[in-house]
Design an enzyme around this catalytic site. Sequence first.
Site, PDB file in Angstrom:
ATOM      1  CD  GLU A  97      50.339  45.065  23.931  1.00 32.56           C
ATOM      2  OE1 GLU A  97      51.095  45.513  22.411  1.00 32.56           O
ATOM      3  OE2 GLU A  97      50.820  44.195  24.447  1.00 32.56           O
ATOM      4  CB  CYS A 115      43.289  48.370  16.464  1.00 30.44           C
ATOM      5  SG  CYS A 115      43.515  46.754  16.361  1.00 30.44           S
ATOM      6  CB  CYS A 122      43.384  35.525  23.209  1.00 31.20           C
ATOM      7  SG  CYS A 122      42.327  35.088  21.579  1.00 31.20           S
ATOM      8  CB  CYS A 126      45.096  31.601  16.173  1.00 31.22           C
ATOM      9  SG  CYS A 126      43.386  31.567  16.001  1.00 31.22           S
ATOM     10  CB  CYS A 129      47.543  35.405  17.128  1.00 30.30           C
ATOM     11  SG  CYS A 129      46.954  37.125  17.783  1.00 30.30           S
ATOM     12  CB  CYS A 357      47.457  42.041  11.953  1.00 24.22           C
ATOM     13  SG  CYS A 357      46.930  43.895  10.811  1.00 24.22           S
TER      14      CYS A 357
HETATM   15  N1  SAH Z   1      40.593  37.744  16.818  1.00 20.10           N
HETATM   16  C1  SAH Z   1      39.667  38.544  16.601  1.00 20.10           C
HETATM   17  C2  SAH Z   1      40.375  39.367  16.500  1.00 20.10           C
HETATM   18  C3  SAH Z   1      41.899  40.239  16.822  1.00 20.10           C
HETATM   19  S1  SAH Z   1      43.003  39.439  15.285  1.00 20.10           S
HETATM   20  C4  SAH Z   1      40.072  37.962  15.011  1.00 20.10           C
HETATM   21  O1  SAH Z   1      40.635  36.222  14.931  1.00 20.10           O
HETATM   22  O2  SAH Z   1      39.306  38.094  14.008  1.00 20.10           O
HETATM   23  C5  SAH Z   1      43.234  39.997  13.944  1.00 20.10           C
HETATM   24  C6  SAH Z   1      42.728  40.182  12.545  1.00 20.10           C
HETATM   25  O3  SAH Z   1      44.702  39.686  12.732  1.00 20.10           O
HETATM   26  C7  SAH Z   1      42.168  38.782  12.131  1.00 20.10           C
HETATM   27  O4  SAH Z   1      42.300  38.286  11.087  1.00 20.10           O
HETATM   28  C8  SAH Z   1      43.733  38.149  12.720  1.00 20.10           C
HETATM   29  O5  SAH Z   1      43.567  36.214  11.639  1.00 20.10           O
HETATM   30  C9  SAH Z   1      44.885  38.497  12.470  1.00 20.10           C
HETATM   31  N2  SAH Z   1      46.147  37.943  12.534  1.00 20.10           N
HETATM   32  C10 SAH Z   1      46.177  37.662  13.757  1.00 20.10           C
HETATM   33  N3  SAH Z   1      47.907  37.153  13.552  1.00 20.10           N
HETATM   34  C11 SAH Z   1      48.469  37.903  12.831  1.00 20.10           C
HETATM   35  C12 SAH Z   1      49.874  37.515  12.093  1.00 20.10           C
HETATM   36  N4  SAH Z   1      51.046  37.085  13.265  1.00 20.10           N
HETATM   37  N5  SAH Z   1      50.085  38.066  11.185  1.00 20.10           N
HETATM   38  C13 SAH Z   1      49.198  38.979  10.153  1.00 20.10           C
HETATM   39  N6  SAH Z   1      47.539  38.992  11.078  1.00 20.10           N
HETATM   40  C14 SAH Z   1      47.484  38.757  12.094  1.00 20.10           C
END
Ligand code: SAH
Length: 380
Positions: A97, A115, A122, A126, A129, A357
């Site tokens: 994606e 992006c 992954c 987290c 996410c 995000c």
């Molecule tokens: N693994 C990397 C890149 C992917 S996420 C990282 O963690 O930076 C890109 C951004 O989206 C990160 O800052 C992450 O914290 C944020 N993110 C993840 N889940 C989210 C959500 N549900 N709502 C808003 N931002 C989110």
Amino acid sequence: MPPAADARISPLGLTRAQYVDACAAVGIGAGRATATYSAFFRDGNLDHPAQDAAPAPIVKRLSEPCDEGITTKFVQRLDAPDSGRFADQGVPHLDIESVIIPMVGRTNRKTYTLCVSSQVGCAMGCEFCETAQMGLVRSLTPAEIVGQWWAATHIEHAEIDNIVFMGMGEPLDNIENVLAAIACLTDHRGAAVPMSKITISTVGRVDGLRKLVDVVQQPGWKRLGLALSVNAPNDEVRNEIMPLNKRWGMAELRDTMVELIEARGNRKILFEYVLIPGVNDKPEHAEQLAEWMSPFLRAEHGKHMGLLNVIPYNPRRDSPWPAPDEADVERFVHDLTDLGVYAKRRRTKGRTSMAACGQLGTEDIRKRTYVPVTTEATQR
Ligand code: SAH
């Protein structure tokens, strides 16, 4: 000499020099290889006898209007040799994606940010996410990463100004392929994306950040953009929402960031903070965060060393938390600003099409295997 029928070489993911070498091995001269390489990246020209270059086809496209234009998520389906390997683990297809995000700049010029994903799924786990809910399926190759740029540029016809590794996956969990992809994307004879327009966003794998300390000291790499997902004001909260923090706590993370910023000649970095109601949005959290960020706030030549991007939480599927209220986001940003942090709210784009995000991920793939390094990383 005509190339052998099985000599299929794709420039995707290769630098010009690597492509020229590969072509030389099948009897194609450097001049012709270079011309093919440039035409492939600049004009989207697939026409070459020795290449099997087309990136994975786009099988799905979701567009959503926002203030600044149209956000488009597109999905490429891999027909890689290992595509079927994950079927018995409940992964019918390897889907990548990517999201094309419009931005209107200070001078009112419209630019597009791509992006990209570095992995399918992954391993970082987290809690907030969507991608983490899939677990890691596998890391993408340099060709598969660059293929997303090629598709955005030559299939979607978007003029991409910036590339951010903020799609699926943790780039530092696939660092070699991510760096190889960046070497390809920045090749002057090909895609020619400026290094300063590419940003790696990371959860803060300290081992990977230490490698970057060396990488950014190589010629041409200093301007590589960096973003760190802080997401928490203290270790207690961070441990809860980002399992990786149990391996590398916030103090060690900060020390490594200071080192890394120095190594790249004190260029600014981006800090990201996903604001989740009831988890990390209290006034004392703003204070603790400002305190943690203090080394980056010292004004060097009158500039802050880091911008903090406050990202309103985008609810993942089956989310235990709602999105924050607008007023709470503003209050949090305001509190931080008062504390001397250069903070800005990130505009939400693509939330309905699950393109915002933290919302990328295939719905029917859930909680799969975690890679060993992370198991080790999170249990220590
Ligand atoms: N693994 C990397 C890149 C992917 S996420 C990282 O963690 O930076 C890109 C951004 O989206 C990160 O800052 C992450 O914290 C944020 N993110 C993840 N889940 C989210 C959500 N549900 N709502 C808003 N931002 C989110």
